[in-house]
Design an enzyme around this catalytic site. Sequence first.
Site, mmCIF file in Angstrom:
data_model
loop_
_atom_site.group_PDB
_atom_site.id
_atom_site.type_symbol
_atom_site.label_atom_id
_atom_site.label_comp_id
_atom_site.label_asym_id
_atom_site.label_seq_id
_atom_site.Cartn_x
_atom_site.Cartn_y
_atom_site.Cartn_z
ATOM 1 N N ARG A 140 0.824 -1.218 0.000
ATOM 2 C CA ARG A 140 0.000 0.000 0.000
ATOM 3 C C ARG A 140 0.855 1.262 0.000
ATOM 4 O O ARG A 140 0.449 2.284 -0.529
ATOM 5 C CB ARG A 140 -0.910 0.014 1.236
ATOM 6 C CG ARG A 140 -2.052 -0.977 1.107
ATOM 7 C CD ARG A 140 -2.945 -0.964 2.314
ATOM 8 N NE ARG A 140 -2.324 -1.675 3.419
ATOM 9 C CZ ARG A 140 -2.987 -2.429 4.294
ATOM 10 N NH1 ARG A 140 -4.289 -2.563 4.208
ATOM 11 N NH2 ARG A 140 -2.361 -3.035 5.268
ATOM 12 N N LYS A 180 1.121 -18.131 7.796
ATOM 13 C CA LYS A 180 0.288 -18.271 8.979
ATOM 14 C C LYS A 180 0.064 -16.899 9.617
ATOM 15 O O LYS A 180 0.873 -16.013 9.338
ATOM 16 C CB LYS A 180 0.904 -19.265 9.970
ATOM 17 C CG LYS A 180 2.089 -18.712 10.783
ATOM 18 C CD LYS A 180 2.482 -19.620 11.902
ATOM 19 C CE LYS A 180 1.877 -19.259 13.223
ATOM 20 N NZ LYS A 180 2.482 -18.122 13.913
ATOM 21 N N HIS A 182 6.628 -22.326 9.115
ATOM 22 C CA HIS A 182 8.074 -22.311 8.868
ATOM 23 C C HIS A 182 8.833 -23.343 9.706
ATOM 24 O O HIS A 182 9.963 -23.690 9.389
ATOM 25 C CB HIS A 182 8.655 -20.893 9.026
ATOM 26 C CG HIS A 182 8.849 -20.457 10.444
ATOM 27 N ND1 HIS A 182 7.849 -19.916 11.196
ATOM 28 C CD2 HIS A 182 9.939 -20.464 11.242
ATOM 29 C CE1 HIS A 182 8.319 -19.619 12.401
ATOM 30 N NE2 HIS A 182 9.585 -19.934 12.451
ATOM 31 N N GLU A 210 10.728 -19.055 24.074
ATOM 32 C CA GLU A 210 11.377 -17.865 23.513
ATOM 33 C C GLU A 210 11.812 -16.966 24.659
ATOM 34 O O GLU A 210 11.081 -16.807 25.636
ATOM 35 C CB GLU A 210 10.398 -17.116 22.615
ATOM 36 C CG GLU A 210 9.955 -17.934 21.427
ATOM 37 C CD GLU A 210 9.095 -17.118 20.474
ATOM 38 O OE1 GLU A 210 9.661 -16.415 19.629
ATOM 39 O OE2 GLU A 210 7.866 -17.178 20.612
ATOM 40 N N HIS A 268 2.937 -24.468 15.104
ATOM 41 C CA HIS A 268 4.273 -25.073 15.232
ATOM 42 C C HIS A 268 4.290 -26.297 16.172
ATOM 43 O O HIS A 268 4.872 -27.321 15.854
ATOM 44 C CB HIS A 268 5.280 -24.047 15.738
ATOM 45 C CG HIS A 268 5.310 -22.780 14.925
ATOM 46 N ND1 HIS A 268 5.122 -22.759 13.573
ATOM 47 C CD2 HIS A 268 5.500 -21.479 15.282
ATOM 48 C CE1 HIS A 268 5.201 -21.517 13.125
ATOM 49 N NE2 HIS A 268 5.429 -20.720 14.142
ATOM 50 N N LYS A 317 6.536 -16.782 25.683
ATOM 51 C CA LYS A 317 7.454 -15.663 25.438
ATOM 52 C C LYS A 317 8.109 -15.286 26.760
ATOM 53 O O LYS A 317 7.543 -15.512 27.828
ATOM 54 C CB LYS A 317 6.671 -14.462 24.901
ATOM 55 C CG LYS A 317 5.928 -14.777 23.599
ATOM 56 C CD LYS A 317 6.447 -13.961 22.458
ATOM 57 C CE LYS A 317 5.736 -14.247 21.169
ATOM 58 N NZ LYS A 317 6.629 -14.594 20.075
#
Length: 525
Positions: free
Chosen positions: A78, A185, A215, A253, A277, A377
């Site tokens: 855009r 995704k 991935h 993570e 995942h 996380k």
Amino acid sequence: MASVVTPSIDEDIWQDVWDEERAWREENPVQEKVPDPLTFVIFGGTGDLAHRKLVPALYSLTTSKLMPTQFAIVGFGRSDRDNDEYRQGLRESVQASGVRVQDSTWDDFAQRICYVQGRYDDEMSFSALAETLDRIDIESGTENHRVFYLATPPDVYADVVHNLGTAQLNQPSQENGWVKLIVEKPFGRDLATARSLNHCIHEVFDESQVYRIDHYLGKETVQNIFVLRFINGIFEPIWNRNYVDNVQITAAESLGVEGRGGYYEKAGAIRDMMESHLLQLLTLTAMEPPPAFTADKVRDEKVKVLDALEYPDEHHPMRSVVRGQYGRGMADGRMLPGYHDEEGVAPVSRTETYVAAKFFVDNWRWAGVPFYLRTGKRLAKRVSEIAIQFRRAPHMFLPDGKASRPRSNVLVLRIQPDDGMALRMEVKVPGPGMRVRPVDMSFMYKEAFGGASPDAYQRLLLDAMRGDSTLFTRTDEVETAWALMTPMLEAQSNSDDLPMYPAGSWGPAEADALLEQDGHRWRKP
Ligand code: BG6
């Protein structure tokens, strides 16, 4: 720590292995088959994914001579950009992604890139895109072969797909042309939206043209699960409920939401990681051997696993699910922000940043074996792994002080960092007496094969361009995965239970209790 990584025991055997591999490559050039000439169109061309992952992967494939001689890249977005600005921005992000950029190769690569500014909901923009693609076919010999990559926010996927159809870009206009659609995704946010997206895609594209990306399937260690399980004879006999006590799948993570608060607020850990995942890792660990390594045969087996997945108590799914959210914490003497401190996050947000769950795969092979999954996380460490915990030896014949029972052997498939494998076993401690201690027999990709493994996107983009959908998810697979998540998603929306955990820790104590009630403990990788 014992390390079995280099050809040391019998050099002759290894020489044979290398020779065989070289001969095999010469006889099977198809493995290195370069895709047909093509144009790669990225919707969301100015976005984060295009800059951080897609273009670096395409550049690396080019320098590895895995791209066809004739190819072009079109970024569609855009924002207003001219070609030079667009190329310069991409160069900077390819460099920032850690890929080494050489002037001569980059200049040739950059000449193949152009930018088309347009709106996703505007038919005219797609007519302009179609003209650009026709012109590229003539000027660059890309032969009416097109890959469209949906790297936009998911709420415009339907518009893009619809407008590709309206502009007749969904089918080739020439006899030997082809068109493929790669969908990033998240594929939907629940079963209903995934179904509706599938429906909208199938109105315009045939399933054989569609590549839904996850991935994790492009990561080396994940693909190695196929090889480990189905090429090595020693594992199959023990890969079942008779020998396996439990399986722990972790995707931890250490980072927080890193400027993606807006997206994450609507997603949360269940949608962002578990549905995709983690379930993928579970299916590969639990599936039956496919009769051949072909797209449909592999995916048939994966779907059977998803079909067989169950909550321990189907009426109360949340009894085996723990959600959590990180608050402020400390790591290495540094203060870490809490989720509420992150940009784009509501001060009263109840979005989960951690989830742990227990499932059973209700079939002959796995009956009664718990599969524990967790992701979060801002945990203590960045590590993704699958740990197969084997049953203990039944009897301790040594008068060993503390250990009244032998410890379990564990096979760890380390996905990242330091991708590789380790088998933990007990050995005798040298010296007098018969003391035992666990050691790891381990293998690391970077030591065995030299250098880091290629980024997952390289493998997946190459497969899609070549037309191999084995490592992509099929309609029924994605819908079965969402169907499994539905009870969890529904129950969580009615639940206030969201324990906090300090940033930098291993998650909420409630997740430890989930395993303790079965007499197990989470690994601390
Ligand atoms: C993405 C999620 O799919 O995977 C992110 O949207 C997550 O939130 C990322 O950080 C993790 O990928 P990797 O390859 O770094 O483990």
